[in-house]
Design a protein around this motif. Structure first.
Motif, short mmCIF file in Angstrom:
data_model
loop_
_atom_site.label_atom_id
_atom_site.label_comp_id
_atom_site.label_asym_id
_atom_site.label_seq_id
_atom_site.Cartn_x
_atom_site.Cartn_y
_atom_site.Cartn_z
N LEU A 19 0.69 -1.13 -0.08
CA LEU A 19 0.04 -0.07 -0.11
C LEU A 19 0.92 1.14 0.07
O LEU A 19 1.79 1.39 0.77
N ARG A 20 1.01 2.04 -0.94
CA ARG A 20 1.60 3.41 -1.05
C ARG A 20 0.72 4.55 -0.64
O ARG A 20 -0.23 4.87 -1.43
N VAL A 21 1.22 4.99 0.44
CA VAL A 21 0.49 6.03 1.12
C VAL A 21 1.31 7.41 0.99
O VAL A 21 2.41 7.55 1.71
N ALA A 22 0.66 8.37 0.30
CA ALA A 22 1.10 9.87 0.21
C ALA A 22 0.94 10.56 1.94
O ALA A 22 -0.21 10.67 2.30
N THR A 23 2.03 10.89 2.30
CA THR A 23 2.04 11.41 3.69
C THR A 23 3.05 12.57 3.78
O THR A 23 4.29 12.34 3.51
N ASP A 24 2.68 14.05 4.25
CA ASP A 24 3.64 14.93 4.60
C ASP A 24 4.29 14.60 5.72
O ASP A 24 3.61 14.72 7.04
N MET A 25 5.57 14.58 5.80
CA MET A 25 6.50 14.35 7.07
C MET A 25 6.78 15.56 7.49
O MET A 25 7.74 15.61 8.69
N SER A 26 6.39 16.68 7.47
CA SER A 26 6.65 17.84 7.96
C SER A 26 5.46 18.72 8.53
O SER A 26 5.69 19.98 8.62
N LEU A 27 4.73 17.95 9.05
CA LEU A 27 3.52 18.45 9.68
C LEU A 27 3.22 17.61 10.95
O LEU A 27 2.08 17.04 11.29
N PRO A 28 4.04 17.86 12.11
CA PRO A 28 3.66 17.52 13.34
C PRO A 28 2.61 18.08 13.95
O PRO A 28 2.20 19.14 13.76
N ASP A 83 -1.02 10.48 11.43
CA ASP A 83 -1.30 9.95 10.21
C ASP A 83 -0.34 8.68 9.69
O ASP A 83 -0.79 7.88 9.19
N VAL A 84 0.77 8.79 10.44
CA VAL A 84 1.66 7.59 10.01
C VAL A 84 1.17 6.51 10.71
O VAL A 84 1.28 5.45 10.19
N GLU A 85 0.74 6.40 11.87
CA GLU A 85 0.30 5.31 12.62
C GLU A 85 -1.23 4.82 11.99
O GLU A 85 -1.31 3.85 12.08
N THR A 86 -1.87 5.96 11.71
CA THR A 86 -3.14 5.52 10.99
C THR A 86 -2.87 4.55 9.71
O THR A 86 -3.52 3.49 9.67
N ALA A 87 -1.78 5.07 8.81
CA ALA A 87 -1.54 4.35 7.86
C ALA A 87 -0.85 2.92 8.03
O ALA A 87 -1.22 2.07 7.46
N SER A 117 1.08 15.35 12.99
CA SER A 117 0.43 14.31 12.00
C SER A 117 1.29 13.55 11.33
O SER A 117 1.31 12.39 11.07
N GLY A 118 2.23 14.20 10.93
CA GLY A 118 3.38 13.60 10.23
C GLY A 118 4.92 14.30 10.45
O GLY A 118 5.03 15.28 10.16
N MET A 119 5.60 13.43 10.68
CA MET A 119 7.19 14.03 11.03
C MET A 119 8.26 12.74 11.11
O MET A 119 7.84 11.65 11.09
N LEU A 120 9.49 13.42 11.17
CA LEU A 120 10.41 12.27 11.15
C LEU A 120 11.23 12.50 12.83
O LEU A 120 11.49 13.41 13.01
N ASP A 121 11.58 11.24 13.11
CA ASP A 121 11.90 11.24 14.53
C ASP A 121 13.58 11.32 14.58
O ASP A 121 14.13 11.67 13.25
N ALA A 122 14.22 11.38 15.67
CA ALA A 122 15.76 11.56 15.41
C ALA A 122 16.30 10.52 14.62
O ALA A 122 17.54 10.86 14.14
#
Length: 265
Positions: A36-45, A60-64, A47-52
């Motif tokens: 499943l290919r899911v488009a998610t913005d990883m610059s919107l904490p 949104d990441v956990e929902t996907a 909802s979507g972000m990158l950890d250390a």
């Protein structure tokens, strides 16, 4: 070309068109691919972000991740930005969009939406000690907003009649700084951002005072994919009822999914 050969040519061409196999629908494509290919913005904490460690995290990441797990699929995130969420879907780069995508009439003209899996509450917030219960309490005061947001549009439209002043900042970060430092008497923004303000200055303890509106956050998919839409809607319905989607939202946003979303039939 003589008439007989021309007729044969046209008949052959038509038969070739008719016997072309119909392409598989999106749900079948996903199932056959096993991914499943899911488009998610990883610059919107949050909802979507990158950890250390540069690992995707957020509501949104956990929902996907929950969706892919429930469907027995591998998950591939297609990193996107706000403006490229829908193009990534339309060009086939992503199967679906899970990325704080609010439902609007304009977007509904070009893509389909599932039922809402979460909501974004737009509020007027102020320090806990500030007494605000209705619009009359705001009269004569400046409400701080981020320029170009829905809150800016809503307040600017009625500023004169409600007797308020709209104070604008160019981005959310500057708005948060103004609130945390005490420069903003009140802000109009998302309830999620209010929680971030409160964490940065617990003494002021900014809190929502009035709800402006609740935006539906839904999964976006290409138009003309009824099987995929139905399966997604069933999944959302199940996970709203069992509380899993609410738990994810609460974890990152500091409050439950708005009741308007959960109780909607």
């Amino acid at each position: 070309m003589n008439p007989t050969k021309k007729i044969i040519f046209i008949a052959t061409l038509l038969s070739a068109i008719v016997i072309q196999p119909a392409s598989a629908n999106a749900l079948q494509d996903i199932q056959q691919r096993g991914e499943l290919r899911v488009a998610t913005d990883m610059s919107l904490p949050p909802s979507g972000m990158l950890d250390a460690s540069m690992k995707p995290v957020g509501s949104d990441v956990e929902t996907a991740e929950l969706l892919a797990k429930d469907w027995g699929l591998k998950l591939k995130f297609i990193e996107t930005t706000g403006p490229t969420r829908i193009p990534n879907l339309q060009t086939g780069k992503a199967d679906i969009v899970i990325s704080t995508l609010s439902v609007t009439p304009q977007r509904a003209q070009v893509i389909d939406f599932t039922r809402a899996y979460a909501g974004l509450r737009s509020v007027i917030a102020a320090p806990a000690a500030t007494k605000i219960s209705d619009w009359t309490d705001l009269k004569g005061h400046a409400i701080t907003v981020t320029r170009g947001t829905t809150q800016d549009s809503m307040l600017s439209k009625d500023a004169m009649t409600k007797g308020i002043t709209v104070q604008r900042y160019d981005d959310d970060a500057t708005l948060v700084t103004a609130a945390v430092s005490g420069q903003a008497w009140a802000v109009a923004t998302s309830a999620t951002l209010v929680n971030q303000i409160k964490k940065q200055n617990p003494k002021l303890a900014f809190e929502p005072k009035m709800t402006l509106t609740v935006f539906d956050l839904a999964i976006g998919l290409k138009k003309g994919e009824p099987e995929l839409k139905q399966k997604l809607n069933q999944w959302i319905e199940t996970n709203l009822k069992n509380g899993k989607l609410n738990a994810i939202y609460q974890k990152y946003h500091g409050e439950p999914i708005p009741a308007e979303i959960i109780n909607r039939k």
